[in-house]
Design an enzyme around this catalytic site. Sequence first.
Site, short mmCIF file in Angstrom:
data_model
loop_
_atom_site.label_atom_id
_atom_site.label_comp_id
_atom_site.label_asym_id
_atom_site.label_seq_id
_atom_site.Cartn_x
_atom_site.Cartn_y
_atom_site.Cartn_z
N CYS A 195 87.76 -1.73 -29.76
CA CYS A 195 87.69 -0.30 -30.11
C CYS A 195 89.11 0.16 -30.46
O CYS A 195 89.96 0.25 -29.56
CB CYS A 195 87.13 0.51 -28.93
SG CYS A 195 87.04 2.28 -29.27
N CYS A 215 86.60 5.65 -36.48
CA CYS A 215 86.40 4.30 -35.94
C CYS A 215 87.64 3.49 -36.32
O CYS A 215 87.85 3.19 -37.50
CB CYS A 215 85.14 3.69 -36.55
SG CYS A 215 84.78 2.02 -35.99
N GLU A 269 78.46 4.23 -36.36
CA GLU A 269 78.86 3.18 -35.43
C GLU A 269 77.67 2.51 -34.76
O GLU A 269 76.70 3.18 -34.36
CB GLU A 269 79.77 3.74 -34.33
CG GLU A 269 81.18 4.01 -34.79
CD GLU A 269 82.14 4.06 -33.63
OE1 GLU A 269 81.92 3.34 -32.63
OE2 GLU A 269 83.12 4.82 -33.72
N THR A 303 88.62 0.29 -35.50
CA THR A 303 88.35 -1.06 -36.00
C THR A 303 87.70 -0.99 -37.38
O THR A 303 87.95 -1.83 -38.24
CB THR A 303 87.43 -1.83 -35.05
OG1 THR A 303 86.26 -1.03 -34.75
CG2 THR A 303 88.14 -2.21 -33.76
N GLY A 304 86.89 0.08 -37.58
CA GLY A 304 86.26 0.25 -38.90
C GLY A 304 87.28 0.55 -39.99
O GLY A 304 87.18 0.02 -41.11
N HIS A 316 81.61 -5.31 -38.88
CA HIS A 316 81.65 -4.14 -39.76
C HIS A 316 81.06 -4.49 -41.13
O HIS A 316 81.40 -5.54 -41.70
CB HIS A 316 83.09 -3.66 -39.94
CG HIS A 316 83.70 -3.15 -38.67
ND1 HIS A 316 83.57 -1.84 -38.25
CD2 HIS A 316 84.42 -3.78 -37.70
CE1 HIS A 316 84.17 -1.69 -37.08
NE2 HIS A 316 84.68 -2.85 -36.73
N ASN A 324 79.33 1.64 -25.68
CA ASN A 324 78.84 2.67 -26.58
C ASN A 324 77.93 3.63 -25.82
O ASN A 324 77.54 3.37 -24.67
CB ASN A 324 78.06 2.01 -27.73
CG ASN A 324 78.96 1.17 -28.62
OD1 ASN A 324 79.99 1.63 -29.11
ND2 ASN A 324 78.59 -0.10 -28.80
N ASN A 330 87.08 10.65 -31.97
CA ASN A 330 86.24 9.58 -31.39
C ASN A 330 86.57 9.53 -29.90
O ASN A 330 87.61 9.02 -29.51
CB ASN A 330 86.59 8.28 -32.10
CG ASN A 330 85.75 7.09 -31.67
OD1 ASN A 330 86.27 5.98 -31.72
ND2 ASN A 330 84.52 7.27 -31.28
N ASN A 356 78.47 -2.22 -37.27
CA ASN A 356 79.04 -0.90 -37.58
C ASN A 356 79.01 -0.73 -39.10
O ASN A 356 79.32 -1.68 -39.84
CB ASN A 356 80.49 -0.81 -37.08
CG ASN A 356 80.58 -0.95 -35.57
OD1 ASN A 356 80.25 -0.04 -34.82
ND2 ASN A 356 81.01 -2.13 -35.11
N1 LIG Z 1 80.70 0.98 -31.86
C1 LIG Z 1 81.68 -0.14 -31.85
C2 LIG Z 1 82.66 0.02 -30.67
C3 LIG Z 1 83.60 1.23 -30.83
C4 LIG Z 1 84.54 1.05 -31.99
C5 LIG Z 1 85.21 2.31 -32.53
N2 LIG Z 1 84.97 3.54 -31.82
C6 LIG Z 1 86.70 2.10 -32.82
O1 LIG Z 1 87.49 3.04 -32.68
O2 LIG Z 1 87.05 0.96 -33.23
C7 LIG Z 1 80.88 -1.46 -31.72
O3 LIG Z 1 79.78 -1.47 -31.13
O4 LIG Z 1 81.42 -2.47 -32.20
#
Ligand SMILES: N[C@H](CCC[C@H](N)C(=O)O)C(=O)O
Length: 290
Positions: free
Chosen positions: A77, A227, A218, A229-230, A169, A68, A15, A200
């Site tokens: 992130c 991801c 995402e 946070t995911g 999420h 993004n 990522n 997400n």
């Molecule tokens: N697309 C996400 C931000 C990047 C999160 C992701 N790349 C991570 O590593 O947590 C959003 O709009 O909330």
Amino acid sequence: MNMKVPFTKMHGLGNNYIYINEFEVTLQEEQLPSLAVEVADQFQGIGSDGMILIGPSETSDVRMRVFNNDGSEAKNCGNGLRCVARFSFERGLVNSTEMTIETKSGNVTAEVQLADEKVKAVTVNMGQPVMERKAIPMIGENAEIVVAEPFEAGGEELSLTAISMGNPHAVFFVDDINQAPLTTLGPVIEKDIRFPDWVNVEFVEIVSSNEMHFRVWERGSGITQACGTGACAAAVASVLNGYSKRDEEITVHLAGGDLTIRWDLEGEVWMTGPAEVICDGVYIPRQVRS
Ligand SMILES: N[C@H](CCC[C@H](N)C(=O)O)C(=O)O
């Protein structure tokens, strides 16, 4: 943007983002969304999932801002936080292996782990997950928190668990990660009207209480290799659905590699994983190219 921009390209499990050091580069606020789209463009730009700014903070050691590749700004992130921690340590923005990082969803603490004086991994205390429906945010009059809620999308009946890690999420558990409807339902659910700020989208296959497979579409970037946070949201969702236990490490197998997540008894979510520097460079904005 009419000036060349020094950058560092880094990735967390594939990522990848274009990192700009605001301690050295002054950017115009109104140009940030278009700059993010430009640098992320794989054909006429550098190519990335987005752009991350590392800058001064009044409340933490450094501040992270995340954009993004569609130019939208996100509030957090996880992979970005690990890379910001490594960058800040290696480039002397902080003088300790431990540091605080300001995000748009609050301040977190990070610690780089060294081996032979090199950064081998980074651990971040991602703070507490947010589960209240209206704080995700998600519209709907059902229960206050969204756990295993029936959710119809694209003609399919799914079971939704929604968590915010500062960013929203939607987590769906599937029997076979290789059959997850990532490309078909990812973009549909991302912009579903039930998520006012979009969302997400994660599909998860449980292997055991301490292991899962994970794929992500995402918000604002589409399919990425990982991801952070995911993965945190997926681990919390797994505990809420009874598949995993609090305060036990969960190995999350993402397309780009593994993260270790633990939701401790105080309610804090811990994430550990790698952060790598790909290259340093100087970006020439389209506007000034001959
Ligand atoms: N697309 C996400 C931000 C990047 C999160 C992701 N790349 C991570 O590593 O947590 C959003 O709009 O909330």
